[in-house]
Design an enzyme around this catalytic site. Structure first.
Site, PDB file in Angstrom:
ATOM      1  N   LYS A  52       0.807  -1.205   0.000  1.00 21.29           N
ATOM      2  CA  LYS A  52       0.000   0.000   0.000  1.00 21.29           C
ATOM      3  C   LYS A  52       0.851   1.272   0.000  1.00 21.29           C
ATOM      4  O   LYS A  52       0.371   2.349  -0.325  1.00 21.29           O
ATOM      5  CB  LYS A  52      -0.866   0.048   1.276  1.00 21.29           C
ATOM      6  CG  LYS A  52      -1.829  -1.053   1.467  1.00 21.29           C
ATOM      7  CD  LYS A  52      -2.550  -0.836   2.815  1.00 21.29           C
ATOM      8  CE  LYS A  52      -3.151  -2.120   3.282  1.00 21.29           C
ATOM      9  NZ  LYS A  52      -3.650  -1.968   4.686  1.00 21.29           N
ATOM     10  N   GLY A  53       2.088   1.144   0.417  1.00 22.18           N
ATOM     11  CA  GLY A  53       2.886   2.320   0.742  1.00 22.18           C
ATOM     12  C   GLY A  53       3.017   3.359  -0.350  1.00 22.18           C
ATOM     13  O   GLY A  53       3.210   4.536  -0.063  1.00 22.18           O
ATOM     14  N   GLU A 108       7.964   2.399  -5.646  1.00 21.58           N
ATOM     15  CA  GLU A 108       8.035   2.009  -4.234  1.00 21.58           C
ATOM     16  C   GLU A 108       8.081   3.258  -3.374  1.00 21.58           C
ATOM     17  O   GLU A 108       8.645   4.265  -3.775  1.00 21.58           O
ATOM     18  CB  GLU A 108       9.369   1.277  -4.010  1.00 21.58           C
ATOM     19  CG  GLU A 108       9.367  -0.160  -3.670  1.00 21.58           C
ATOM     20  CD  GLU A 108       8.623  -0.627  -2.463  1.00 21.58           C
ATOM     21  OE1 GLU A 108       7.676   0.014  -2.011  1.00 21.58           O
ATOM     22  OE2 GLU A 108       9.012  -1.691  -1.970  1.00 21.58           O
ATOM     23  N   ASP A 109       7.534   3.188  -2.179  1.00 21.78           N
ATOM     24  CA  ASP A 109       7.676   4.330  -1.270  1.00 21.78           C
ATOM     25  C   ASP A 109       9.081   4.346  -0.674  1.00 21.78           C
ATOM     26  O   ASP A 109       9.740   5.381  -0.641  1.00 21.78           O
ATOM     27  CB  ASP A 109       6.603   4.318  -0.175  1.00 21.78           C
ATOM     28  CG  ASP A 109       6.515   3.001   0.570  1.00 21.78           C
ATOM     29  OD1 ASP A 109       7.089   1.999   0.095  1.00 21.78           O
ATOM     30  OD2 ASP A 109       5.874   2.957   1.628  1.00 21.78           O
ATOM     31  N   ASP A 112      14.198  -0.523   1.759  1.00 21.53           N
ATOM     32  CA  ASP A 112      14.896  -0.771   3.024  1.00 21.53           C
ATOM     33  C   ASP A 112      15.894  -1.901   2.781  1.00 21.53           C
ATOM     34  O   ASP A 112      17.026  -1.670   2.362  1.00 21.53           O
ATOM     35  CB  ASP A 112      13.850  -1.105   4.091  1.00 21.53           C
ATOM     36  CG  ASP A 112      14.419  -1.030   5.504  1.00 21.53           C
ATOM     37  OD1 ASP A 112      15.652  -1.020   5.645  1.00 21.53           O
ATOM     38  OD2 ASP A 112      13.628  -0.998   6.457  1.00 21.53           O
ATOM     39  N   LYS A 140      17.060   3.977   1.621  1.00 25.37           N
ATOM     40  CA  LYS A 140      17.920   3.987   2.817  1.00 25.37           C
ATOM     41  C   LYS A 140      19.371   3.658   2.492  1.00 25.37           C
ATOM     42  O   LYS A 140      20.249   3.756   3.338  1.00 25.37           O
ATOM     43  CB  LYS A 140      17.373   3.010   3.867  1.00 25.37           C
ATOM     44  CG  LYS A 140      16.131   3.541   4.572  1.00 25.37           C
ATOM     45  CD  LYS A 140      15.849   2.813   5.865  1.00 25.37           C
ATOM     46  CE  LYS A 140      14.818   3.568   6.694  1.00 25.37           C
ATOM     47  NZ  LYS A 140      14.462   2.868   7.930  1.00 25.37           N
ATOM     48  N   ASP A 168       3.564   3.840   6.884  1.00 29.54           N
ATOM     49  CA  ASP A 168       2.750   3.634   8.081  1.00 29.54           C
ATOM     50  C   ASP A 168       3.549   3.127   9.268  1.00 29.54           C
ATOM     51  O   ASP A 168       4.676   2.646   9.138  1.00 29.54           O
ATOM     52  CB  ASP A 168       1.653   2.605   7.790  1.00 29.54           C
ATOM     53  CG  ASP A 168       2.208   1.181   7.705  1.00 29.54           C
ATOM     54  OD1 ASP A 168       3.173   0.959   6.929  1.00 29.54           O
ATOM     55  OD2 ASP A 168       1.708   0.289   8.423  1.00 29.54           O
ATOM     56  N   ARG A 174      -0.400   7.014   7.460  1.00 31.00           N
ATOM     57  CA  ARG A 174      -0.166   7.053   6.002  1.00 31.00           C
ATOM     58  C   ARG A 174      -0.628   8.377   5.406  1.00 31.00           C
ATOM     59  O   ARG A 174      -0.146   8.792   4.355  1.00 31.00           O
ATOM     60  CB  ARG A 174      -0.928   5.915   5.305  1.00 31.00           C
ATOM     61  CG  ARG A 174      -0.402   4.514   5.607  1.00 31.00           C
ATOM     62  CD  ARG A 174      -0.999   3.521   4.612  1.00 31.00           C
ATOM     63  NE  ARG A 174      -0.888   2.140   5.038  1.00 31.00           N
ATOM     64  CZ  ARG A 174       0.149   1.347   4.784  1.00 31.00           C
ATOM     65  NH1 ARG A 174       1.180   1.801   4.110  1.00 31.00           N
ATOM     66  NH2 ARG A 174       0.154   0.096   5.198  1.00 31.00           N
TER      67      ARG A 174
HETATM   68  C1  PRP Z   1       7.250  -1.614   3.207  1.00 30.42           C
HETATM   69  C2  PRP Z   1       7.501  -0.558   2.156  1.00 30.42           C
HETATM   70  C3  PRP Z   1       8.225  -1.309   1.082  1.00 30.42           C
HETATM   71  C4  PRP Z   1       8.980  -2.374   1.851  1.00 30.42           C
HETATM   72  C5  PRP Z   1      10.417  -1.976   1.948  1.00 30.42           C
HETATM   73  O1  PRP Z   1       6.109  -2.311   2.855  1.00 30.42           O
HETATM   74  O2  PRP Z   1       6.294  -0.005   1.673  1.00 30.42           O
HETATM   75  O3  PRP Z   1       7.335  -1.930   0.180  1.00 30.42           O
HETATM   76  O4  PRP Z   1       8.397  -2.452   3.152  1.00 30.42           O
HETATM   77  O5  PRP Z   1      11.137  -2.910   2.677  1.00 30.42           O
HETATM   78  P1  PRP Z   1      12.231  -3.873   2.035  1.00 30.42           P
HETATM   79  O6  PRP Z   1      13.067  -3.066   1.105  1.00 30.42           O
HETATM   80  O7  PRP Z   1      12.990  -4.323   3.260  1.00 30.42           O
HETATM   81  O8  PRP Z   1      11.538  -5.020   1.351  1.00 30.42           O
HETATM   82  P2  PRP Z   1       5.204  -3.089   3.881  1.00 30.42           P
HETATM   83  O9  PRP Z   1       5.497  -4.553   3.800  1.00 30.42           O
HETATM   84  O10 PRP Z   1       5.275  -2.447   5.236  1.00 30.42           O
HETATM   85  O11 PRP Z   1       3.751  -2.899   3.257  1.00 30.42           O
HETATM   86  P3  PRP Z   1       2.948  -1.553   2.919  1.00 30.42           P
HETATM   87  O12 PRP Z   1       3.523  -1.019   1.615  1.00 30.42           O
HETATM   88  O13 PRP Z   1       1.557  -2.021   2.760  1.00 30.42           O
HETATM   89  O14 PRP Z   1       3.138  -0.575   4.049  1.00 30.42           O
END
Ligand code: PRP
Length: 183
Positions: A52-53, A108-109, A112, A140, A168, A174
């Site tokens: 969703k991000g 992507e938001d 990480d 990051k 979030d 959000r």
């Molecule tokens: C978060 C964020 C990225 C992902 C990044 O998603 O939106 O999609 O984690 O992390 P990574 O690089 O370690 O994979 P989340 O799973 O929290 O879902 P969301 O988008 O619904 O918030």
């Protein structure tokens, strides 16, 4: 900016600081839109937001890209904090039957660990798109799982827990128009 930000959206939670203001984000998104348009002089472009991000970022970004494009979203299966193993990642919502010949811009938001992106790219590559690139609002820069570095990055992200503008904490925050780090 530091200390307490009196914002009724926060329901009393304190933010440590605002990392990126609404104005900074808007200016950077406008510039990213130009960068994206310049990178795709021709061909069919499909912007794929990872939910969703990315929902706010995608909606702002596509309005700043002065070229034809289509928009869709992806929802990736996850189990708690663990993604299923590579090769078995499941798209809960699958954009369209054929991506063949399309330029895919995956949005992507935040990047990480990079694990989410790597798994999604692996699945999408099987569908023979013309190209796959990543646009991340925040990076990051400590991704160890990333096979495909983002071509477009909004901001280098501080190593803090960030919320707002789509990001979030337990599904809250959000809707903040800025990006903040929580206390
Ligand atoms: C978060 C964020 C990225 C992902 C990044 O998603 O939106 O999609 O984690 O992390 P990574 O690089 O370690 O994979 P989340 O799973 O929290 O879902 P969301 O988008 O619904 O918030």
């Amino acid at each position: 900016m530091s200390a307490f930000v009196a914002d009724p959206r926060l329901a009393g939670r304190k933010v440590k600081r605002i990392a990126f203001t609404e104005e900074q984000i808007a200016a950077r998104v406008r510039a990213l839109g130009q960068e994206v348009a310049a990178a795709y002089p021709d061909g069919n472009l499909l912007v794929l937001g990872l939910l969703k991000g990315s929902f706010i970022f995608v909606s702002d970004l596509v309005r700043q890209v002065p070229r034809p494009l289509q928009v869709d979203f992806l929802v990736v299966s996850s189990y708690g904090n663990e993604m299923v193993s590579s090769g078995h990642v499941r798209l809960v919502y699958d954009p369209q039957a054929s991506l063949q010949g399309l330029h895919i811009l995956l949005v992507e938001d935040i990047v990480d660990s990079g694990r989410t992106l790597s798994l999604v790219i692996e699945v999408l590559q099987e569908r023979q798109p013309a190209s796959i690139e990543v646009c991340a609002l925040l990076d990051k820069h400590h991704a160890t799982h990333l096979t495909h570095a983002p071509r477009f990055v909004g901001f280098d992200a501080p190593n803090e827990f960030l919320v707002g503008y789509g990001l979030d904490h337990a599904e809250n925050f959000r809707h903040l128009p800025y990006i903040a780090s929580l206390e």
